[in-house]
Design a protein around this motif. Structure first.
Motif, short mmCIF file in Angstrom:
data_model
loop_
_atom_site.label_atom_id
_atom_site.label_comp_id
_atom_site.label_asym_id
_atom_site.label_seq_id
_atom_site.Cartn_x
_atom_site.Cartn_y
_atom_site.Cartn_z
N TYR A 1 -6.97 2.56 0.56
CA TYR A 1 -5.84 3.04 -0.09
C TYR A 1 -6.10 4.82 0.21
O TYR A 1 -7.19 5.16 0.24
CB TYR A 1 -5.88 2.97 -1.71
CG TYR A 1 -4.98 4.04 -2.28
CD1 TYR A 1 -3.68 3.78 -2.38
CD2 TYR A 1 -5.72 4.90 -2.94
CE1 TYR A 1 -2.72 4.68 -3.09
CE2 TYR A 1 -4.92 6.00 -3.63
CZ TYR A 1 -3.47 5.76 -3.73
OH TYR A 1 -2.72 6.67 -4.32
N GLN A 2 -5.06 5.38 0.46
CA GLN A 2 -5.23 6.92 0.36
C GLN A 2 -3.96 7.57 0.10
O GLN A 2 -2.77 7.01 0.38
CB GLN A 2 -5.47 7.09 1.84
CG GLN A 2 -4.46 6.78 2.95
CD GLN A 2 -3.46 8.30 3.10
OE1 GLN A 2 -3.47 9.07 2.86
NE2 GLN A 2 -2.55 7.59 4.20
N ASN A 3 -3.95 8.69 -0.56
CA ASN A 3 -2.76 9.53 -0.70
C ASN A 3 -3.41 11.16 -0.45
O ASN A 3 -2.69 11.99 -0.79
CB ASN A 3 -2.15 9.53 -2.12
CG ASN A 3 -3.18 9.96 -3.06
OD1 ASN A 3 -4.48 10.61 -2.84
ND2 ASN A 3 -2.76 9.98 -4.31
N HIS B 1 -9.10 8.87 -1.30
CA HIS B 1 -8.92 7.59 -0.43
C HIS B 1 -10.00 6.77 -0.84
O HIS B 1 -11.14 7.30 -1.46
CB HIS B 1 -8.95 7.86 0.89
CG HIS B 1 -10.12 8.41 1.62
ND1 HIS B 1 -10.34 9.88 1.62
CD2 HIS B 1 -11.17 8.03 2.04
CE1 HIS B 1 -11.68 10.16 2.41
NE2 HIS B 1 -12.28 8.95 2.31
N ARG C 1 0.76 -1.12 0.01
CA ARG C 1 0.13 0.04 0.10
C ARG C 1 0.69 1.26 0.01
O ARG C 1 0.58 2.11 -0.81
CB ARG C 1 -0.79 -0.02 1.10
CG ARG C 1 -2.00 0.84 1.28
CD ARG C 1 -2.95 0.91 2.37
NE ARG C 1 -2.26 0.53 3.52
CZ ARG C 1 -2.41 -0.61 4.27
NH1 ARG C 1 -2.97 -1.60 3.36
NH2 ARG C 1 -1.97 -0.71 5.32
N ASN D 1 -1.21 5.38 -6.96
CA ASN D 1 -1.51 4.15 -7.48
C ASN D 1 -1.87 4.15 -8.89
O ASN D 1 -2.98 3.73 -9.57
CB ASN D 1 -3.21 4.16 -6.87
CG ASN D 1 -3.80 2.87 -6.68
OD1 ASN D 1 -3.29 1.90 -6.68
ND2 ASN D 1 -4.97 2.73 -6.70
N ARG E 1 0.70 4.21 -3.01
CA ARG E 1 0.70 5.64 -2.33
C ARG E 1 1.68 6.55 -3.10
O ARG E 1 1.43 7.66 -3.56
CB ARG E 1 0.75 5.88 -0.78
CG ARG E 1 0.33 6.99 -0.46
CD ARG E 1 0.06 7.37 1.16
NE ARG E 1 1.14 7.02 1.86
CZ ARG E 1 1.18 5.54 2.65
NH1 ARG E 1 0.10 4.87 2.61
NH2 ARG E 1 2.17 5.14 3.03
#
Length: 388
Positions: free
Chosen positions: A238-240, A224, A53, A61, A57
């Motif tokens: 998932y997050q950025n 996200h 993950r 992605n 990030r």
């Protein structure tokens, strides 16, 4: 492998009994099999997920090599746009020397099975609400077009799975057309996951995840994504955009319980859980706009799929006019992880729940080059269908 054991060289002459040779061959075969089994404990699996993950990030992605592979495969099949039909799908597969067989008796431990001797991809035609056969076939094809080999370990298995899933999504929602579609929606301040579902005939989960592939790289929008069940257990995330997910000491998110105030939890009590639920959430990391929906194609348990962005980017999305705004202090225990004091005083020591047993958390993941796959089942299946 033999040299690594530090044993003396064995000279095999005519006087060595056949039984000894059979014994040595059996041991060598098992040694080879054991070395190919990337067994992992749940802790190792969570650590591998966290590392993967983090890598996703860092690149927003977005996987340019996989985008090019998908675009090339579509171009060779003369794809012109819109949802990928089954006829076009079979043409793409045939372009790479494979055929597809739909069978009723596919082993339960697999979603697809590829016969590399006959170049056949076996798939079970799932009922409405199950996995899309198109996605499953493209995931199988993706492994070969992306040059995957037998996984070296569990982390390699996860990486290959993510890449194959990405390839399938890039085939079903092609980059060039999808980015143009998203740019147009953004110019109208009407970005919405459900529109990709309608245009490309894919699941809500795939459409939402595909949005995360494209909007940061092409539209400069951080975001996200979360998939969770009704009790708030997170299955994918998932997050950025800086949002704080619940995590254990290793940084693993999967298996943690999300805040009761987040959209992925609140959608289950919405009047219509199968329609988008919009809300703003004030969190310790900032305010976020989120849209959540229970995927109608999910199994009977139901999973909520959430896509969110920081408040300042909400202006580009459908549903931004919602007045539903909540406050979440998680991961502070005073938010929702501990019962209110009055309830705790009344019931502490007076409750004895019989918990559901999750036996998988006590053992290593199933062994095998492809974890969880029963080799006997798949070999028997291939042998049975080889003459078809």
């Amino acid at each position: 492998s033999y040299r690594a054991l530090g044993l003396p060289q064995l000279r095999v002459g005519t006087r060595v009994p056949t039984e000894v040779l059979e014994h040595l061959v059996g041991l060598a075969t098992e040694l080879r099999a054991q070395r190919s089994k990337p067994t992992a404990t749940p802790e190792e699996a969570r650590a591998a997920n966290a590392a993967l993950r983090s890598s996703m990030r860092e690149r927003g992605n977005y996987f340019p090599d996989i985008e090019r592979a998908a675009a090339g495969a579509l171009a060779r099949a003369s794809y012109v746009g819109g949802a990928l039909s089954q006829g076009m799908l079979l043409s793409v597969v045939a372009q790479h020397g494979f055929s597809v067989r739909f069978v009723p008796d596919l082993p339960r431990s697999v979603r697809s099975l590829t016969d590399l001797r006959g170049n056949r991809i076996y798939v079970k035609q799932e009922p409405v609400g199950g996995h899309s056969a198109r996605a499953v076939i493209l995931q199988a094809l993706g492994h070969f077009l992306l040059g995957h080999d037998t996984p070296r370990d569990f982390a390699d298995f996860l990486r290959q799975r993510v890449e194959a899933n990405y390839f399938a999504a890039a085939m079903l929602i092609p980059e060039t057309a999808a980015v143009a579609f998203l740019r147009d929606a953004m110019s109208r301040r009407d970005l919405a996951v459900e529109d990709l579902v309608d245009v490309y005939s894919v699941s809500y989960e795939m459409a939402a995840h595909r949005v995360t592939n494209l909007i940061t790289h092409h539209l400069e929008l951080p975001c996200h994504f979360v998939k969770n069940d009704a009790s708030g257990i997170i299955y994918k995330a998932y997050q950025n955009d800086g949002i704080l997910f619940p995590a254990d000491i290793t940084g693993a998110i999967e298996g943690q319980r999300m805040c009761r105030q987040w959209s992925g939890r609140r959608v289950f009590s919405a009047p219509d859980r199968f329609s988008p639920h919009y809300q703003y959430s004030d969190t310790p990391a900032g305010t976020y706009f989120c849209v959540a929906q229970v995927d109608p194609r999910a199994d009977e348990r139901g999973y909520a799929i959430s896509l969110g962005v920081p408040f300042e980017h909400s202006r580009w999305f459908r549903g931004r006019e919602t007045t539903d705004r909540v406050k979440s202090n998680c991961p502070d225990g005073e938010c929702c992880q501990r019962a209110p004091l009055t309830l705790a005083e009344r019931w502490d020591g007076m409750a004895w729940p019989s918990a559901r047993a999750h036996s998988h958390i006590l053992s290593a993941l199933p062994a095998g080059s492809f974890p969880g796959v029963d080799d006997v089942d798949i070999y028997e299946f291939l042998d049975q269908h080889a003459a078809d």
